[in-house]
Design an enzyme around this catalytic site. Structure first.
Site, PDB file in Angstrom:
ATOM      1  N   TRP A 156       0.805  -1.223   0.000  1.00  0.00           N
ATOM      2  CA  TRP A 156       0.000   0.000   0.000  1.00  0.00           C
ATOM      3  C   TRP A 156       0.835   1.270   0.000  1.00  0.00           C
ATOM      4  CZ3 TRP A 156       1.777   2.501   4.179  1.00  0.00           C
ATOM      5  CH2 TRP A 156       2.195   1.756   5.287  1.00  0.00           C
ATOM      6  N   LYS A 180      -2.292  -8.394  -7.534  1.00  0.00           N
ATOM      7  CA  LYS A 180      -3.153  -8.157  -6.374  1.00  0.00           C
ATOM      8  C   LYS A 180      -2.668  -6.891  -5.677  1.00  0.00           C
ATOM      9  CE  LYS A 180      -3.402  -8.766  -2.041  1.00  0.00           C
ATOM     10  NZ  LYS A 180      -4.366  -7.692  -1.682  1.00  0.00           N
ATOM     11  N   GLY A 231       6.887  -6.153   0.439  1.00  0.00           N
ATOM     12  CA  GLY A 231       6.189  -6.079   1.707  1.00  0.00           C
ATOM     13  C   GLY A 231       7.120  -6.389   2.860  1.00  0.00           C
ATOM     14  N   GLU A 253      11.237  -7.576  -2.461  1.00  0.00           N
ATOM     15  CA  GLU A 253      11.870  -6.501  -1.717  1.00  0.00           C
ATOM     16  C   GLU A 253      11.124  -6.383  -0.402  1.00  0.00           C
ATOM     17  OE1 GLU A 253      11.844  -1.816  -1.724  1.00  0.00           O
ATOM     18  OE2 GLU A 253      12.910  -2.549  -3.494  1.00  0.00           O
ATOM     19  N   CYS A 287      10.185   1.398   2.442  1.00  0.00           N
ATOM     20  CA  CYS A 287      11.174   0.373   2.803  1.00  0.00           C
ATOM     21  C   CYS A 287      12.598   0.904   2.796  1.00  0.00           C
ATOM     22  CB  CYS A 287      11.075  -0.812   1.843  1.00  0.00           C
ATOM     23  SG  CYS A 287       9.514  -1.713   1.905  1.00  0.00           S
ATOM     24  N   GLU A 385      11.942  -2.338  12.576  1.00  0.00           N
ATOM     25  CA  GLU A 385      11.475  -1.348  11.620  1.00  0.00           C
ATOM     26  C   GLU A 385      10.173  -0.719  12.123  1.00  0.00           C
ATOM     27  OE1 GLU A 385      10.756  -1.160   6.786  1.00  0.00           O
ATOM     28  OE2 GLU A 385      10.130  -2.959   7.876  1.00  0.00           O
TER      29      GLU A 385
END
Length: 516
Positions: A156, A180, A231, A253, A287, A385
């Site tokens: 997202w 998706k 993700g 990734e 990320c 994270e």
């Protein structure tokens, strides 16, 4: 500037690859306000199976077209991106709540990918001659074949470039793609897919199936010939296991706890200003954004003052123009994570240098860009994270300490270095355990260098996007060797022993030939 009109989202939702128009629907809200934008159909496993059946039929025809002809579609797509960029950024902002400049990063990312892969695909996919086992006797070539139908499971945070942008090399390699999008951000993928259809891509060749990951995502993994995922590292592990059971290729990734190093002699004004973008792009929901700052003690106080001032000067807000520097978080879950990390750190002794609070006065999901000092590994944000607008700053005694601490992590996605010279920065960069390192910038130049591979070490990823690897991973190499004049059986009247001695003599002499 207001949010896009509802009619835009109604049009886009009709592009979802859902056969049954009576399917139940999910309402998508504008992130800035929480107000409904529209609704999309909730796909099922049957919808995915249907999309794959149509895609396989379309893929055979697409793969038969010359690579240069396929590239022309993406040249037209790139032109449409430029033409429609304002409307596309509106859609991205409405779904994600990011600032306008961060939305433009997605448009530019797709433009760069379309330009690069369209240009290099015909050459990369051309049969390549290689030396045969025995010169003259053997002629060898390597051919590339598409995998078939590639599955793309997109996140997202950058929902357009990490869905359709990742589909570009797969399609150029001759594959079909089933995407998706994340359930929170389906419209961004649909909007970019619409442009590809307008550019001439066959409709069945690219299907966007909206719906929950537990249903649609699982069905894609069960049916695809190769999977591309972006993700979390935890989800990446699960998907890798599922792909491993099916013996299909997998590229991902994943997460990052990315460091920035600032040494004595660096331009502190430039470093402090750039660090705001590096840390708080898309409100830190990136990320490759920076979450750890290691600064040599000789300049730590000076840099910290400049950085904190720059963070405090950054404008937090909701705007469909360039008046805001930092936008909103995406969801209550992200807001809760950031709030918990800040509360945990401060309860254990961390000091807030900037930010530290939610801002419901600006919108339901806003949180101030936050800088912490005195963070330790016992705190949640120390090694984990955050994926939000939170960065920790650490004074260090030397460059050696900075490199050691930067590498002291399971992650290895991106890093940034600011030193007294470009050459000094490059030397430090090469010592870091990260798939990409930017010298005198945060992340954008590495991301935008589409001719070079991009991806993570450690638990930050498997495989690479961008570069030749970013296209060839979607192909199967096939070696074809033609034997001429005679095969490897002994000629008439030559004994088996004498023939084998002759073959060994030839094999030993091959080392003298170039390319052997």
């Amino acid at each position: 500037m207001p949010a896009p009109e509802a009619g835009v989202f109604d049009r886009l939702s009709a592009l979802a690859a859902i056969d049954d128009e009576t399917r139940s629907r999910k309402t998508i809200a504008e992130t800035f306000t929480g107000k409904p934008l529209g609704s999309v159909p909730v796909g099922t496993a049957e919808d995915v199976v249907s999309a794959f059946a149509k895609a396989r039929s379309a893929q055979a025809r697409w793969a038969a077209r010359p690579a240069a002809e396929r590239s022309a579609v993406f040249e037209r797509f790139r032109a449409l991106l430029v033409e429609d960029r304002e409307a596309l950024m509106d859609v991205i902002q409405a779904e994600t709540g990011k600032a306008r400049w961060a939305a433009q990063e997605e448009i530019m990312g797709m433009m760069f990918a379309a330009r690069y892969f369209a240009r290099v695909a015909p050459g990369l996919l051309r049969p390549r001659k290689v030396p045969g086992a025995f010169p003259v006797l053997n002629r060898a070539a390597v051919h590339t074949h598409p995998k078939g139908v590639v599955g793309v499971i997109a996140p997202w945070n950058y929902p357009m470039v990490l869905s359709i942008g990742d589909s570009i090399p797969a399609l150029l390699a001759g594959n079909a793609v089933v995407v998706k999008p994340d359930s929170q951000t389906p419209y961004s993928a649909l909007a970019a897919a619409e442009l590809l259809y307008r550019a001439g891509l066959p409709r069945d060749l690219l299907a966007v199936v909206t719906g929950p990951g537990s249903v649609v995502g699982t069905a894609i993994v069960d049916n695809c010939d190769y999977l591309m995922f972006t993700g979390s590292s935890a989800t990446g592990r699960t998907l890798a296991e599922q792909c491993g059971r099916r013996l299909i290729g997998f590229s991902a990734e994943l997460g990052g706890k990315n460091p920035m190093i600032v040494t004595r002699g660096a331009n502190l004004d430039k470093a402090a200003k750039a660090a705001v973008r590096a840390c708080f792009s898309n409100a830190g929901q990136l990320c490759i954004s920076i979450e750890r700052l290691y600064v040599e003690k000789a300049v730590a106080e000076q840099f910290t003052a400049k950085f904190v001032a720059a963070v405090q000067a950054a404008k937090l807000g909701a705007a469909y123009d360039n008046s805001a520097d930092i936008g909103s978080l995406i969801s209550e879950a992200q807001l809760e994570t950031v709030s918990k990390h800040v509360a945990d750190a401060t309860s254990k002794g961390a000091k807030v240098l900037a930010g530290g609070k939610a801002r419901p006065d600006l919108g339901p999901l806003f949180f101030e860009p936050t800088v912490l000092a005195d963070v330790t590994d016992e705190m949640e944000c120390g090694r984990n994270e955050t994926f939000g607008p939170l960065v920790s700053i650490y004074p260090v005694d030397s460059v050696e300490d900075a490199v050691r601490l930067a590498n002291d992590t399971e992650y290895g996605l991106n890093a940034s270095v600011w030193a007294e010279s470009k050459s000094a920065g490059e030397k430090i960069a090469q010592r870091l355990h990260a798939g990409t390192v930017c010298v005198d910038e945060g992340y954008a130049p590495a991301w935008g260098t589409t001719a070079a591979p991009m991806g993570g070490m450690g638990i930050s990823g498997v495989g690479r996007r961008h570069g030749a690897d970013g296209l060839l991973k979607f192909t199967e190499p096939q070696t074809v060797v033609v034997t001429r004049f005679m095969n490897l059986d002994p000629p008439p009247l030559v004994s088996h022993d004498r023939w084998q001695r002759f073959l060994m003599l030839v094999a030993r002499s091959l080392r003298l030939l170039p390319g052997r």
